[in-house]
Design a protein around this motif. Sequence first.
Motif, PDB file in Angstrom:
ATOM      1  N   LEU A   1       0.702  -0.581   0.282  1.00 13.48           N
ATOM      2  CA  LEU A   1       0.074  -0.368   0.040  1.00 13.48           C
ATOM      3  C   LEU A   1       1.330   1.158   0.012  1.00 13.48           C
ATOM      4  CD1 LEU A   1      -1.907  -2.123   0.933  1.00 13.48           C
ATOM      5  CD2 LEU A   1      -3.057  -0.355   2.481  1.00 13.48           C
ATOM      6  N   GLY A   2       0.495   2.186  -0.671  1.00  9.68           N
ATOM      7  CA  GLY A   2       0.981   3.542  -0.065  1.00  9.68           C
ATOM      8  C   GLY A   2       0.277   4.606   1.003  1.00  9.68           C
ATOM      9  N   ALA A   3       0.307   4.986   0.844  1.00  7.91           N
ATOM     10  CA  ALA A   3       0.443   6.064   2.368  1.00  7.91           C
ATOM     11  C   ALA A   3      -0.453   7.527   2.112  1.00  7.91           C
ATOM     12  CB  ALA A   3       2.210   6.513   3.278  1.00  7.91           C
ATOM     13  N   ASP A   4      -1.235   7.704   3.419  1.00  4.22           N
ATOM     14  CA  ASP A   4      -2.165   9.303   3.246  1.00  4.22           C
ATOM     15  C   ASP A   4      -2.099   9.707   4.092  1.00  4.22           C
ATOM     16  OD1 ASP A   4      -4.020  10.970   3.068  1.00  4.22           O
ATOM     17  OD2 ASP A   4      -5.493   9.386   4.120  1.00  4.22           O
ATOM     18  N   CYS A   5      -1.438  10.483   4.111  1.00  2.81           N
ATOM     19  CA  CYS A   5      -0.512  11.757   5.255  1.00  2.81           C
ATOM     20  C   CYS A   5      -0.869  12.888   5.405  1.00  2.81           C
ATOM     21  CB  CYS A   5       0.685  11.500   5.103  1.00  2.81           C
ATOM     22  SG  CYS A   5       1.782  10.141   4.895  1.00  2.81           S
ATOM     23  N   VAL A   6      -1.608  13.576   6.339  1.00  2.00           N
ATOM     24  CA  VAL A   6      -2.356  14.587   7.166  1.00  2.00           C
ATOM     25  C   VAL A   6      -1.356  15.581   8.232  1.00  2.00           C
ATOM     26  CG1 VAL A   6      -4.486  14.273   6.627  1.00  2.00           C
ATOM     27  CG2 VAL A   6      -3.503  13.652   8.450  1.00  2.00           C
ATOM     28  N   SER A   7      -0.362  15.373   8.244  1.00  2.80           N
ATOM     29  CA  SER A   7       1.146  16.400   8.585  1.00  2.80           C
ATOM     30  C   SER A   7       2.060  15.566   8.646  1.00  2.80           C
ATOM     31  CB  SER A   7       0.850  15.859   9.896  1.00  2.80           C
ATOM     32  OG  SER A   7       1.179  14.762  10.597  1.00  2.80           O
ATOM     33  N   GLY A   8       3.432  16.883   8.963  1.00  4.90           N
ATOM     34  CA  GLY A   8       4.956  16.640   7.888  1.00  4.90           C
ATOM     35  C   GLY A   8       5.489  15.191   8.957  1.00  4.90           C
ATOM     36  N   GLY A   9       4.609  15.307  10.470  1.00  7.42           N
ATOM     37  CA  GLY A   9       5.225  14.005  10.986  1.00  7.42           C
ATOM     38  C   GLY A   9       4.905  12.613  10.445  1.00  7.42           C
ATOM     39  N   GLU A  10       3.432  12.757  10.205  1.00  8.15           N
ATOM     40  CA  GLU A  10       3.388  11.404   9.316  1.00  8.15           C
ATOM     41  C   GLU A  10       3.783  11.235   8.077  1.00  8.15           C
ATOM     42  OE1 GLU A  10      -1.872  11.443  10.777  1.00  8.15           O
ATOM     43  OE2 GLU A  10      -0.818  10.974   8.742  1.00  8.15           O
ATOM     44  N   ILE A  11       4.231  12.018   7.177  1.00  6.74           N
ATOM     45  CA  ILE A  11       5.095  12.054   5.991  1.00  6.74           C
ATOM     46  C   ILE A  11       6.697  11.519   6.197  1.00  6.74           C
ATOM     47  CG2 ILE A  11       6.257  13.202   4.220  1.00  6.74           C
ATOM     48  CD1 ILE A  11       4.431  15.163   4.297  1.00  6.74           C
ATOM     49  N   ARG A  12       7.471  12.073   7.884  1.00  4.42           N
ATOM     50  CA  ARG A  12       8.807  11.216   8.484  1.00  4.42           C
ATOM     51  C   ARG A  12       8.085  10.160   8.481  1.00  4.42           C
ATOM     52  NH1 ARG A  12       9.585  17.194  10.914  1.00  4.42           N
ATOM     53  NH2 ARG A  12      11.108  17.368   9.996  1.00  4.42           N
ATOM     54  N   ALA A  13       7.221   9.999   9.735  1.00  2.27           N
ATOM     55  CA  ALA A  13       6.522   8.391   9.596  1.00  2.27           C
ATOM     56  C   ALA A  13       6.558   7.780   8.716  1.00  2.27           C
ATOM     57  CB  ALA A  13       5.382   8.128  10.539  1.00  2.27           C
ATOM     58  N   ALA A  14       6.126   8.002   7.779  1.00  2.00           N
ATOM     59  CA  ALA A  14       6.012   6.914   6.177  1.00  2.00           C
ATOM     60  C   ALA A  14       7.270   6.308   5.628  1.00  2.00           C
ATOM     61  CB  ALA A  14       4.707   7.256   5.272  1.00  2.00           C
ATOM     62  N   ILE A  15       7.595   7.578   5.619  1.00  2.00           N
ATOM     63  CA  ILE A  15       9.762   7.614   4.944  1.00  2.00           C
ATOM     64  C   ILE A  15      10.547   6.977   5.426  1.00  2.00           C
ATOM     65  CG2 ILE A  15      11.581   8.842   4.127  1.00  2.00           C
ATOM     66  CD1 ILE A  15       9.561   9.429   2.244  1.00  2.00           C
ATOM     67  N   LYS A  16       9.951   6.556   6.670  1.00  3.92           N
ATOM     68  CA  LYS A  16      11.240   6.150   8.137  1.00  3.92           C
ATOM     69  C   LYS A  16      10.654   4.251   8.399  1.00  3.92           C
ATOM     70  CE  LYS A  16      12.968   6.011  12.359  1.00  3.92           C
ATOM     71  NZ  LYS A  16      13.736   7.140  13.584  1.00  3.92           N
TER      72      LYS A  16
END
Length: 471
Positions: A65-80
């Motif tokens: 699956l891909g990732a749907d993010c609603v914050s910068g923190g979530e983007i970082r979490a998804a990348i990590k």
Amino acid sequence: MKGTFPIDKFRELRTPFYYYDTKVLRDTLACIRTEASRYENYSVHYAVKANANPKVLTIIRESGLGADCVSGGEIRAAIKAGFPADKIVFAGVGKADWEINLGLDYDIFCFNVESVPELEIINELAAAKGKTANVAFRINPNVGAHTHANITTGLAENKFGISIEDMDHVIDVAQEMQNVKFIGLHFHIGSQILDMGDFVALCNRVNELLDKLEARRIRIGHVNVGGGLGIDYGHPDRQPVPDFKSYFETYDNCLKLRPYQTLHFELGRSVVGQCGSLISKVLYVKQGTNKQFAILDAGMTDLIRPALYQAFHKIENVTSDAPQQTYDVVGPICESSDVFGKAVDLNGVKRGDLIALRDEAGHIALIAVERYAAHGRALFEAALLAREGQIQLPRDCERIVEEHLVEVTDAVEKNLILMLFFDLQILLHHGRKLCHDRSPSSPSCRFAIQNRLLQAKRGPALHSRVLCFMV
């Protein structure tokens, strides 16, 4: 029917804690893959706000699956967690500049834009970096959903999205900009939707808008219908995996997708909700004037939905087979709203029993330290751990701070992080005074410290470490 839990292992753990049945999670992901793969142009993203636990994210990423993010923190979490940047979409009605810059730096797939001012800022920030940002416009379809008023998002009165009447104007504005590329439309009408008729209504509205764009000879390659599919809170063991077959079939039957278009979904609660439970211990059974109370060591800081809008979670006494009695199941926090359920029939409750609040994984953790969406504007998202009668920072907290500082280029932001980290250490050191000489490990004391941290309101979030027990 009660769930099956590893009770012997539970007794070795300090409560409250979150329990994730990863078999249920993997079965759910397998079903999503099977049903979505029937359609060549379906792309599924996981809504990280549902649960940003690192282990959960890794399992979901491994499923493709891909990732749907609603914050910068979530983007970082998804990348990590290993999600490819080109499978990350960034939504949210209030994106901060640093969050937009983060998305640009990672070259994420798309920004779901909710207003002209936001579009202008994305264009400006992308220009400063010499980049072009893919954007989809979140359109408010004015379509209702048969769900709680607090989680319906597709009506004209809601704060989300661009009105249908303004769609043409926003497209025209975007086409004049040099550093954004308009690639699609985005929608989301609400959460915990079980009536497929709501999704049919959305399809009808999307069809109208696609016809309108086609009449203007505007071709878009992507349509994102959000998520919203609900779960069975009343009978989590009867249907542990939601009806993805009917969900995807509804869109295939009702949405007039063009051959060149990809249909995107953003599923959250339906992916993780039923794999998790909040496990709590009974502190006391109290006989009131007209009812009896089962008082738990978990409170609304651990599961806020019942207090926030009277949401239902099935509650089970997993360590008792005694005849059923009726209880109000409550937490220890000094708020009358700290109630998980009223007039709940449970197998006879006694002190020390373990209580499972089911379907919890879609609403994880540490509300009191602003866990929502691993949000970048929240203050310091370090999990407060209770060990040996003291509240402590996670062992690797300093390393987390150091890693985060490497990514921060703004000197003011660096100082805010360091100041907040210092504040946190001082608060924990003097926790007993803040808690009026109560044990710092008590739930009421933890709540007091967490509230004090919330009041600080400064510094971006760091990736949270949440204690959880995984099978």
